[in-house]
Structure formats: structure tokens, C-alpha cells
Write a protein that holds these residues in place. Structure first.
Motif, mmCIF file in Angstrom:
data_model
loop_
_atom_site.group_PDB
_atom_site.id
_atom_site.type_symbol
_atom_site.label_atom_id
_atom_site.label_comp_id
_atom_site.label_asym_id
_atom_site.label_seq_id
_atom_site.Cartn_x
_atom_site.Cartn_y
_atom_site.Cartn_z
ATOM 1 N N CYS A 9 93.324 -14.239 99.263
ATOM 2 C CA CYS A 9 93.614 -12.869 98.843
ATOM 3 C C CYS A 9 94.848 -12.873 97.952
ATOM 4 N N THR A 10 94.779 -12.142 96.878
ATOM 5 C CA THR A 10 95.917 -11.985 95.978
ATOM 6 C C THR A 10 96.435 -10.559 96.077
ATOM 7 N N ILE A 11 97.718 -10.412 96.385
ATOM 8 C CA ILE A 11 98.354 -9.097 96.467
ATOM 9 C C ILE A 11 99.039 -8.818 95.132
ATOM 10 N N VAL A 12 98.653 -7.734 94.486
ATOM 11 C CA VAL A 12 99.269 -7.331 93.221
ATOM 12 C C VAL A 12 100.182 -6.146 93.504
ATOM 13 N N THR A 13 101.470 -6.370 93.347
ATOM 14 C CA THR A 13 102.461 -5.343 93.606
ATOM 15 C C THR A 13 103.208 -5.039 92.317
ATOM 16 N N GLY A 14 104.001 -4.007 92.331
ATOM 17 C CA GLY A 14 104.746 -3.649 91.130
ATOM 18 C C GLY A 14 105.090 -2.176 91.161
ATOM 19 N N PHE A 15 106.151 -1.831 90.459
ATOM 20 C CA PHE A 15 106.635 -0.463 90.523
ATOM 21 C C PHE A 15 105.683 0.474 89.794
ATOM 22 N N LEU A 16 105.927 1.772 89.945
ATOM 23 C CA LEU A 16 105.085 2.801 89.354
ATOM 24 C C LEU A 16 104.911 2.597 87.854
ATOM 25 N N GLY A 17 103.657 2.513 87.418
ATOM 26 C CA GLY A 17 103.371 2.420 85.994
ATOM 27 C C GLY A 17 103.628 1.074 85.363
ATOM 28 N N ALA A 18 103.793 0.032 86.170
ATOM 29 C CA ALA A 18 104.080 -1.287 85.603
ATOM 30 C C ALA A 18 102.876 -1.892 84.883
ATOM 31 N N GLY A 19 101.669 -1.442 85.247
ATOM 32 C CA GLY A 19 100.472 -1.979 84.601
ATOM 33 C C GLY A 19 99.581 -2.779 85.531
ATOM 34 N N LYS A 20 99.653 -2.507 86.843
ATOM 35 C CA LYS A 20 98.868 -3.280 87.811
ATOM 36 C C LYS A 20 97.361 -3.129 87.588
ATOM 37 N N THR A 21 96.902 -1.885 87.401
ATOM 38 C CA THR A 21 95.468 -1.645 87.252
ATOM 39 C C THR A 21 94.935 -2.286 85.977
ATOM 40 N N THR A 22 95.690 -2.205 84.894
ATOM 41 C CA THR A 22 95.279 -2.836 83.642
ATOM 42 C C THR A 22 95.192 -4.340 83.815
ATOM 43 N N LEU A 23 96.153 -4.919 84.502
ATOM 44 C CA LEU A 23 96.136 -6.361 84.758
ATOM 45 C C LEU A 23 94.907 -6.748 85.580
ATOM 46 N N ILE A 24 94.599 -5.965 86.614
ATOM 47 C CA ILE A 24 93.446 -6.288 87.464
ATOM 48 C C ILE A 24 92.145 -6.170 86.687
ATOM 49 N N ARG A 25 92.048 -5.172 85.838
ATOM 50 C CA ARG A 25 90.827 -5.035 85.042
ATOM 51 C C ARG A 25 90.641 -6.257 84.137
ATOM 52 N N HIS A 26 91.716 -6.735 83.533
ATOM 53 C CA HIS A 26 91.609 -7.937 82.705
ATOM 54 C C HIS A 26 91.265 -9.154 83.560
ATOM 55 N N LEU A 27 91.817 -9.195 84.767
ATOM 56 C CA LEU A 27 91.477 -10.277 85.699
ATOM 57 C C LEU A 27 89.970 -10.299 85.967
ATOM 58 N N LEU A 28 89.385 -9.129 86.219
ATOM 59 C CA LEU A 28 87.955 -9.050 86.476
ATOM 60 C C LEU A 28 87.142 -9.530 85.281
ATOM 61 N N GLU A 29 87.625 -9.208 84.089
ATOM 62 C CA GLU A 29 86.904 -9.583 82.878
ATOM 63 C C GLU A 29 86.951 -11.077 82.610
ATOM 64 N N THR A 30 87.900 -11.776 83.225
ATOM 65 C CA THR A 30 88.046 -13.220 82.980
ATOM 66 C C THR A 30 87.743 -14.051 84.226
ATOM 67 N N ALA A 31 87.045 -13.438 85.192
ATOM 68 C CA ALA A 31 86.772 -14.138 86.457
ATOM 69 C C ALA A 31 85.633 -15.138 86.350
ATOM 70 N N ASN A 32 84.918 -15.136 85.229
ATOM 71 C CA ASN A 32 83.840 -16.108 84.987
ATOM 72 C C ASN A 32 82.801 -16.130 86.098
ATOM 73 N N GLY A 33 82.395 -14.936 86.550
ATOM 74 C CA GLY A 33 81.322 -14.841 87.535
ATOM 75 C C GLY A 33 81.742 -15.053 88.969
ATOM 76 N N ARG A 34 83.006 -15.343 89.208
ATOM 77 C CA ARG A 34 83.468 -15.521 90.590
ATOM 78 C C ARG A 34 83.347 -14.193 91.335
ATOM 79 N N ARG A 35 82.775 -14.213 92.527
ATOM 80 C CA ARG A 35 82.502 -12.988 93.286
ATOM 81 C C ARG A 35 83.800 -12.451 93.893
ATOM 82 N N LEU A 36 84.226 -11.280 93.426
ATOM 83 C CA LEU A 36 85.491 -10.700 93.841
ATOM 84 C C LEU A 36 85.276 -9.387 94.586
ATOM 85 N N ALA A 37 86.290 -8.984 95.321
ATOM 86 C CA ALA A 37 86.337 -7.656 95.930
ATOM 87 C C ALA A 37 87.744 -7.120 95.736
ATOM 88 N N LEU A 38 87.857 -5.791 95.729
ATOM 89 C CA LEU A 38 89.150 -5.144 95.516
ATOM 90 C C LEU A 38 89.453 -4.166 96.637
#
Length: 344
Positions: A9-38
């Protein structure tokens, strides 16, 4: 059971508006088919981040593998919300190969890491890594850096003062728990400012932590996943301002939802939001807005007086075209005045 047998499990933390959701969306786009859950946790009543991720349409993380926790800070509702959510994901017919957890911007990550030591989950999951996302431009502007001399004078004049600014504590606790720090929004800083913020982070964290600079959260899954930190077994190396406390709360912050009518011109609304944020020292505003004559909803994200917006998707058939914004700030926000200003 060895760490290799557990679901990371990877915990993504960060202050308000740091860009966590944008980072996670890019992570999903580069997961190369690896089965993920959020698992997505938000501070407020409107599930903005979860809705953004559910609408991304990425095959490796379908909408039904995204769990939203909206009953308060995830680190305060471990038994009631987090553990059951984790167990539900692990019990799927095709369990995830990796779970990504996005905390709210006000969450302290260490209590969540501690939850991975609970008997109910310890044998099944491990904290692969804690990723702290930093709004580099905001930090460079001094948003979280207290004036040491002013703080000293205040402490001398107030015998009851026994801790730093709560925003500073939240920010530092997120850094102190991190295995990787993503210095986001580097495009909004000069090279000298970025180097200065990175140096401050290194001085804050008392162990070797890599600081990666980026803009718009563009960090591939190959960088973020597979850190093998087993953070739940490494708590002593992750100090916190709240280590001596049995629990913590969020009494230092206010959050509420403002409902607005549809707008004719997004630019007019953005100008009003910026002026209101400046006048009332609002930390964060985010939500969805209906625009007259437009079939798509407008996603609005604000950090302080800095706002961005874009049309993220079409309104679904039968979906209420409602405009709702989450407002977050330090305790004492004048809700009535803010609502009046936004509705003007």
C-alpha cells in the motif's frame, strides 16, 4: 508472512492543494496494467477527489475499486472506516495488486501507518511507502514558514503557547513520515526557489529522503510504487509533533460547503473566488460548478488565492447540475460573510 506475501500500500499525503489527486491520476495512467485500488479520504462533504479519479476511465483501476471515506479524517476513523474498507478491497474476487491511499490535506500520516500494525490487517498488507506531495510554490512564498523571531516574541509573551502554528505542524508531520517527497509545481518557481525549498525539506527530515521535483504531478508509477519501506515497522524513525498524544483532532480548522447557482462566465466566478479567498484567508476551495449553456461541469481548484479550472466531464443524464464548493480554513472562518461574498 513475509513482506513479499502482503499486498503493498502506498500512502499519498500532502497539504491542501499540493496536487495529490493529479499525481495519483498520472500514477494510474502509467501503471502499465497493474491492478490497483484506491482509498480516497477528503475533509469536507463533497467528494471532489474521488469523483475526479472515478471519472478517469483507466482500466487498471475501475470505478468500483475506488473507495471514498467521507466520515472525517482517515487517521481518526481507522477502526470504523479504514480497516473495513481495506478488508473489502482485499476480499474482492480479483484483489488489487497494489492499494493507493490518498489522505486528506489535514491528515497526519503516522497514525494511519500505525493502523497497519493492527492484527486484522498486519498479516495481509504492508506500507510500501509514504509519499508526501509538497506545493513548492506555496512553500517558497512562505505559506508554512514561521518567522523565528516573531515566534520567539510571541512565545515569551504567552505562557500558554506550547506548540507551533498548527499548519506548520501538519506540513512537517507529513514530511517527517515520508519515504519520498514530491516537490510539485516546480514550474511556478525559479530554480533558486526550488533548490531552497528542497534544502529546507532535507533539513526538516532527520533521515535520508529523496526529493523529486515535478510539475502537474507527473511522476510515473515506477517511481512511486515499489519502495518496499515496510513503514509500519519503522515508526521510530518517523517522529511527529503528536507522538505524545493519544489521539488528535482537527479543531484548528473549519470546513463547510457553499452551494451556488449556475454561472454565466467562469472568469467572473474565478475573480470572485480569488477576492474572497484573499479577504478571508481561506486555505482551500474546490468543487464543481454548472455553467449556463455548457454540457460539461467545471472543476475548480483553489489554494489560497491561486485558482485553476477546467471542464472535466459532461454532466451525466439525470445528474443534478449543482454547483457546490468545499471551503477549508483555520478556525474562525466567517461562514456567513464568505457565503454572501460568493453568492454576490
Amino acid at each position: 508472512m513475509s513482506p513479499l506475501d502482503k499486498v503493498p500500500c502506498t500512502i499519498v499525503t500532502g497539504f491542501l492543494g499540493a496536487g495529490k489527486t493529479t499525481l495519483i491520476r498520472h500514477l494510474l495512467e502509467t501503471a502499465n496494467g497493474r491492478r490497483l485500488a484506491l482509498i480516497v479520504n477528503e475533509f469536507g462533504d463533497v467528494g471532489v477527489d474521488g469523483d475526479i479519479l472515478k471519472g478517469c476511465g483507466i482500466e487498471s483501476c475501475p470505478a468500483d475499486a475506488i473507495v471514498e471515506l467521507a466520515n472525517g479524517c482517515i487517521c481518526c476513523t481507522v477502526a470504523d472506516d479504514f480497516v473495513p474498507a481495506l478488508e473489502a478491497l482485499l476480499g474482492r474476487a480479483e484483489p488489487p495488486e497494489h492499494i493507493v491511499i490518498e489522505t486528506s490535506g489535514l491528515a497526519l500520516p503516522k497514525p494511519l501507518v500505525k493502523a497497519f500494525g493492527w492484527p486484522a490487517v498486519r498479516s495481509r498488507v504492508t506500507v510500501d511507502g509514504v509519499v508526501a506531495v509538497v506545493d513548492g510554490a506555496a512553500v517558497a512564498a512562505g505559506r508554512f514558514a514561521d518567522d523565528p523571531e516573531a515566534l520567539k516574541r510571541q512565545a515569551e509573551g504567552d505562557a500558554a503557547l506550547d506548540h507551533d502554528n498548527p499548519l506548520e505542524e501538519v506540513y512537517e508531520d507529513q514530511l517527517l513520515c515520508a519515504d519520498l517527497v514530491v516537490l510539485n509545481k516546480s514550474d511556478l518557481m525559479t530554480p533558486e526557489e526550488a533548490a531552497g525549498v528542497a534544502a529546507d525539506i532535507v533539513r526538516t527530515v532527520p533521515r535520508a529522503v529523496k526529493v523529486v521535483r515535478t510539475s502537474q504531478g507527473r511522476i510515473d508509477a515506477a517511481v512511486l510504487l515499489g519502495l518496499s519501506a515496510a513503514a509500519e515497522d519503522d515508526l521510530a524513525a518517523r517522529p511527529s509533533h503528536h507522538d505524545a498524544e493519544a489521539e488528535h483532532d482537527h479543531d484548528d480548522f473549519d470546513t463547510f460547503v457553499v452551494e451556488l447557482p449556475a454561472v454565466a462566465e467562469p472568469e467572473t466566478l474565478l475573480a470572485r473566488l480569488k477576492a474572497t479567498a484573499e479577504a478571508h484567508d481561506i486555505l482551500r476551495m474546490k468543487g464543481f460548478v454548472a455553467v449556463d449553456g455548457k454540457p460539461m461541469r467545471l472543476l475548480v481548484q483553489g489554494v489560497g488565492a491561486r485558482f485553476s479550472h477546467h471542464f472535466d466531464r459532461a454532466w451525466a443524464p439525470g445528474e443534478a447540475r449543482a454547483s457546490r464548493l468545499v471551503v477549508i480554513g483555520e478556525k474562525g472562518l466567517d461562514r456567513a460573510a464568505i457565503e454572501q461574498a460568493l453568492a454576490a
